[in-house]
Design a protein around this motif. Structure first.
Motif, PDB file in Angstrom:
ATOM      1  N   ILE A 198       0.744  -1.279   0.038  1.00  0.00           N
ATOM      2  CA  ILE A 198       0.020   0.060  -0.086  1.00  0.00           C
ATOM      3  C   ILE A 198       0.793   1.192  -0.180  1.00  0.00           C
ATOM      4  O   ILE A 198       1.846   1.204   0.801  1.00  0.00           O
ATOM      5  CB  ILE A 198      -0.750  -0.239   1.233  1.00  0.00           C
ATOM      6  N   ILE A 199       0.441   2.121  -1.064  1.00  0.00           N
ATOM      7  CA  ILE A 199       1.277   3.491  -1.113  1.00  0.00           C
ATOM      8  C   ILE A 199       0.101   4.497  -0.824  1.00  0.00           C
ATOM      9  O   ILE A 199      -0.670   4.409  -1.046  1.00  0.00           O
ATOM     10  CB  ILE A 199       2.136   3.530  -2.222  1.00  0.00           C
ATOM     11  N   LYS A 200       0.865   5.807  -0.333  1.00  0.00           N
ATOM     12  CA  LYS A 200      -0.077   7.069  -0.457  1.00  0.00           C
ATOM     13  C   LYS A 200       0.911   8.026  -1.040  1.00  0.00           C
ATOM     14  O   LYS A 200       1.949   8.088  -0.746  1.00  0.00           O
ATOM     15  CB  LYS A 200       0.028   7.485   1.137  1.00  0.00           C
ATOM     16  N   THR A 201       0.402   8.682  -1.914  1.00  0.00           N
ATOM     17  CA  THR A 201       0.878   9.803  -2.649  1.00  0.00           C
ATOM     18  C   THR A 201       0.905  10.878  -1.974  1.00  0.00           C
ATOM     19  O   THR A 201       0.155  11.290  -0.902  1.00  0.00           O
ATOM     20  CB  THR A 201      -0.298  10.073  -3.891  1.00  0.00           C
ATOM     21  N   VAL A 202       1.899  11.790  -1.976  1.00  0.00           N
ATOM     22  CA  VAL A 202       2.410  12.989  -0.856  1.00  0.00           C
ATOM     23  C   VAL A 202       2.777  14.010  -1.776  1.00  0.00           C
ATOM     24  O   VAL A 202       3.000  15.020  -1.290  1.00  0.00           O
ATOM     25  CB  VAL A 202       3.534  12.360  -0.130  1.00  0.00           C
ATOM     26  N   GLU A 203       2.956  13.825  -2.980  1.00  0.00           N
ATOM     27  CA  GLU A 203       3.273  15.108  -4.032  1.00  0.00           C
ATOM     28  C   GLU A 203       2.919  14.646  -5.323  1.00  0.00           C
ATOM     29  O   GLU A 203       3.223  13.682  -5.963  1.00  0.00           O
ATOM     30  CB  GLU A 203       4.887  15.445  -3.998  1.00  0.00           C
ATOM     31  N   VAL A 204       2.394  15.560  -5.992  1.00  0.00           N
ATOM     32  CA  VAL A 204       1.890  15.390  -7.369  1.00  0.00           C
ATOM     33  C   VAL A 204       2.256  16.610  -8.142  1.00  0.00           C
ATOM     34  O   VAL A 204       1.997  18.100  -7.563  1.00  0.00           O
ATOM     35  CB  VAL A 204       0.416  15.398  -7.610  1.00  0.00           C
ATOM     36  N   SER A 205       2.944  16.565  -9.266  1.00  0.00           N
ATOM     37  CA  SER A 205       3.469  17.806 -10.311  1.00  0.00           C
ATOM     38  C   SER A 205       3.112  17.308 -11.637  1.00  0.00           C
ATOM     39  O   SER A 205       3.320  16.306 -12.009  1.00  0.00           O
ATOM     40  CB  SER A 205       4.698  18.506  -9.688  1.00  0.00           C
ATOM     41  N   THR A 206       2.921  18.479 -12.512  1.00  0.00           N
ATOM     42  CA  THR A 206       2.527  18.170 -13.746  1.00  0.00           C
ATOM     43  C   THR A 206       3.533  19.123 -14.747  1.00  0.00           C
ATOM     44  O   THR A 206       3.364  20.301 -14.388  1.00  0.00           O
ATOM     45  CB  THR A 206       1.084  18.528 -14.062  1.00  0.00           C
ATOM     46  N   LEU A 207       4.305  18.605 -15.651  1.00  0.00           N
ATOM     47  CA  LEU A 207       5.347  19.173 -16.338  1.00  0.00           C
ATOM     48  C   LEU A 207       5.601  18.536 -17.630  1.00  0.00           C
ATOM     49  O   LEU A 207       5.477  17.424 -17.494  1.00  0.00           O
ATOM     50  CB  LEU A 207       6.465  19.472 -15.446  1.00  0.00           C
ATOM     51  N   PRO A 208       6.421  19.283 -18.276  1.00  0.00           N
ATOM     52  CA  PRO A 208       6.742  18.612 -19.645  1.00  0.00           C
ATOM     53  C   PRO A 208       7.983  17.550 -19.317  1.00  0.00           C
ATOM     54  O   PRO A 208       8.580  17.939 -18.446  1.00  0.00           O
ATOM     55  CB  PRO A 208       7.482  19.782 -20.554  1.00  0.00           C
ATOM     56  N   MET A 209       7.963  16.441 -19.929  1.00  0.00           N
ATOM     57  CA  MET A 209       8.901  15.394 -19.765  1.00  0.00           C
ATOM     58  C   MET A 209      10.255  15.915 -19.742  1.00  0.00           C
ATOM     59  O   MET A 209      11.055  15.397 -18.816  1.00  0.00           O
ATOM     60  CB  MET A 209       8.474  14.347 -20.812  1.00  0.00           C
ATOM     61  N   ASN A 210      10.596  16.793 -20.661  1.00  0.00           N
ATOM     62  CA  ASN A 210      11.859  17.166 -20.586  1.00  0.00           C
ATOM     63  C   ASN A 210      12.387  18.171 -19.443  1.00  0.00           C
ATOM     64  O   ASN A 210      13.582  18.693 -19.481  1.00  0.00           O
ATOM     65  CB  ASN A 210      12.472  17.765 -21.950  1.00  0.00           C
ATOM     66  N   GLU A 211      11.388  18.532 -18.632  1.00  0.00           N
ATOM     67  CA  GLU A 211      11.906  19.203 -17.460  1.00  0.00           C
ATOM     68  C   GLU A 211      11.886  18.457 -16.278  1.00  0.00           C
ATOM     69  O   GLU A 211      12.008  18.992 -14.960  1.00  0.00           O
ATOM     70  CB  GLU A 211      10.674  20.500 -17.124  1.00  0.00           C
ATOM     71  N   VAL A 212      11.745  17.114 -16.313  1.00  0.00           N
ATOM     72  CA  VAL A 212      11.718  16.354 -15.092  1.00  0.00           C
ATOM     73  C   VAL A 212      12.947  16.159 -14.717  1.00  0.00           C
ATOM     74  O   VAL A 212      14.088  16.103 -15.583  1.00  0.00           O
ATOM     75  CB  VAL A 212      11.280  14.851 -15.489  1.00  0.00           C
ATOM     76  N   SER A 213      13.337  16.522 -13.168  1.00  0.00           N
ATOM     77  CA  SER A 213      14.587  16.612 -12.775  1.00  0.00           C
ATOM     78  C   SER A 213      15.410  15.388 -12.720  1.00  0.00           C
ATOM     79  O   SER A 213      14.658  13.838 -12.538  1.00  0.00           O
ATOM     80  CB  SER A 213      14.697  17.140 -11.380  1.00  0.00           C
ATOM     81  N   GLU A 214      16.599  15.358 -12.591  1.00  0.00           N
ATOM     82  CA  GLU A 214      17.414  13.998 -12.084  1.00  0.00           C
ATOM     83  C   GLU A 214      17.072  13.410 -11.097  1.00  0.00           C
ATOM     84  O   GLU A 214      17.311  12.233 -10.828  1.00  0.00           O
ATOM     85  CB  GLU A 214      19.000  14.380 -12.386  1.00  0.00           C
ATOM     86  N   GLU A 215      16.927  14.193 -10.028  1.00  0.00           N
ATOM     87  CA  GLU A 215      16.541  13.492  -8.708  1.00  0.00           C
ATOM     88  C   GLU A 215      15.318  12.736  -8.947  1.00  0.00           C
ATOM     89  O   GLU A 215      15.198  11.922  -8.365  1.00  0.00           O
ATOM     90  CB  GLU A 215      16.549  14.904  -7.573  1.00  0.00           C
ATOM     91  N   PHE A 216      14.088  13.539  -9.563  1.00  0.00           N
ATOM     92  CA  PHE A 216      12.876  12.479  -9.708  1.00  0.00           C
ATOM     93  C   PHE A 216      13.241  11.298 -10.407  1.00  0.00           C
ATOM     94  O   PHE A 216      12.756  10.355 -10.016  1.00  0.00           O
ATOM     95  CB  PHE A 216      11.987  13.580 -10.457  1.00  0.00           C
ATOM     96  N   ALA A 217      14.131  11.392 -11.417  1.00  0.00           N
ATOM     97  CA  ALA A 217      14.433  10.289 -12.271  1.00  0.00           C
ATOM     98  C   ALA A 217      14.839   9.109 -11.268  1.00  0.00           C
ATOM     99  O   ALA A 217      14.627   7.908 -11.447  1.00  0.00           O
ATOM    100  CB  ALA A 217      15.244  10.570 -13.478  1.00  0.00           C
ATOM    101  N   ALA A 218      15.756   9.569 -10.421  1.00  0.00           N
ATOM    102  CA  ALA A 218      16.651   8.759  -9.553  1.00  0.00           C
ATOM    103  C   ALA A 218      15.588   8.073  -8.566  1.00  0.00           C
ATOM    104  O   ALA A 218      15.553   6.860  -8.191  1.00  0.00           O
ATOM    105  CB  ALA A 218      17.645   9.237  -8.770  1.00  0.00           C
ATOM    106  N   ALA A 219      14.487   8.930  -8.129  1.00  0.00           N
ATOM    107  CA  ALA A 219      13.565   8.545  -7.045  1.00  0.00           C
ATOM    108  C   ALA A 219      12.561   7.498  -7.714  1.00  0.00           C
ATOM    109  O   ALA A 219      12.060   6.639  -6.999  1.00  0.00           O
ATOM    110  CB  ALA A 219      12.699   9.794  -6.698  1.00  0.00           C
ATOM    111  N   GLU A 220      12.589   7.425  -9.154  1.00  0.00           N
ATOM    112  CA  GLU A 220      11.726   6.308  -9.716  1.00  0.00           C
ATOM    113  C   GLU A 220      12.321   4.906  -9.458  1.00  0.00           C
ATOM    114  O   GLU A 220      11.811   3.836  -9.768  1.00  0.00           O
ATOM    115  CB  GLU A 220      11.533   6.394 -11.163  1.00  0.00           C
ATOM    116  N   GLY A 221      13.550   4.835  -9.206  1.00  0.00           N
ATOM    117  CA  GLY A 221      14.373   3.542  -8.623  1.00  0.00           C
ATOM    118  C   GLY A 221      14.441   2.750  -9.713  1.00  0.00           C
ATOM    119  O   GLY A 221      15.142   1.429  -9.373  1.00  0.00           O
TER     120      GLY A 221
END
Length: 147
Positions: A79-102
């Protein structure tokens, strides 16, 4: 939600006030591997193409959302809980977010290549084309329970 997932959800909240809504779903192309990353605490984020929310007339995720994560056999595993949501162009996704995808080596390059291929394939099914500025919905989540 299937009966097994519903039972897991109900059992987890037994004796406590249950949140009003929950969904049950699988992650991407490799649900088992991605679910394992969630259960290990490595995967703490995910993203999806905004256009599919529009086409399916589904609401965007919110920080009130809980999800039962299913494996490839539609069995609940976490079970997971969403804690943050943002909408942006794919080419603006940060390296940190990409790493968090694991996924993979957790590099931005790996993330980009996997997501470009996945979105290209998914968009083709609805007669749309991938573009670098594809609007994506980025979610961060917390692991609440592992079955």
């Amino acid at each position: 939600m299937n009966e097994t997932a519903q039972n897991y959800w109900d059992h987890y909240w037994k004796g406590r006030e249950k949140p009003p809504s929950v969904t049950a779903w699988q992650f991407g192309d490799d649900p088992d591997q991605l679910a394992k990353l969630v259960m290990k605490g490595i995967k703490t984020a995910t993203c999806s193409a905004h256009i599919f929310y529009e086409l399916d007339q589904e609401p965007l995720p919110t920080t009130q959302d809980y999800s039962v994560i299913l494996n490839s056999q539609n069995e609940p595993v976490a079970i997971i809980k969403t804690v943050e949501v943002s909408t942006l162009p794919m080419n603006e996704v940060s390296e940190e977010f990409a790493a968090a995808e694991g996924e993979g080596d957790r590099s931005y390059e790996y993330w980009w290549n996997v997501h470009e291929a996945f979105f290209t394939s998914e968009l083709k099914e609805v007669e749309r084309e991938f573009s670098e500025d594809l609007l994506v919905v980025c979610e961060r989540f917390e692991l609440i329970d592992v079955k």
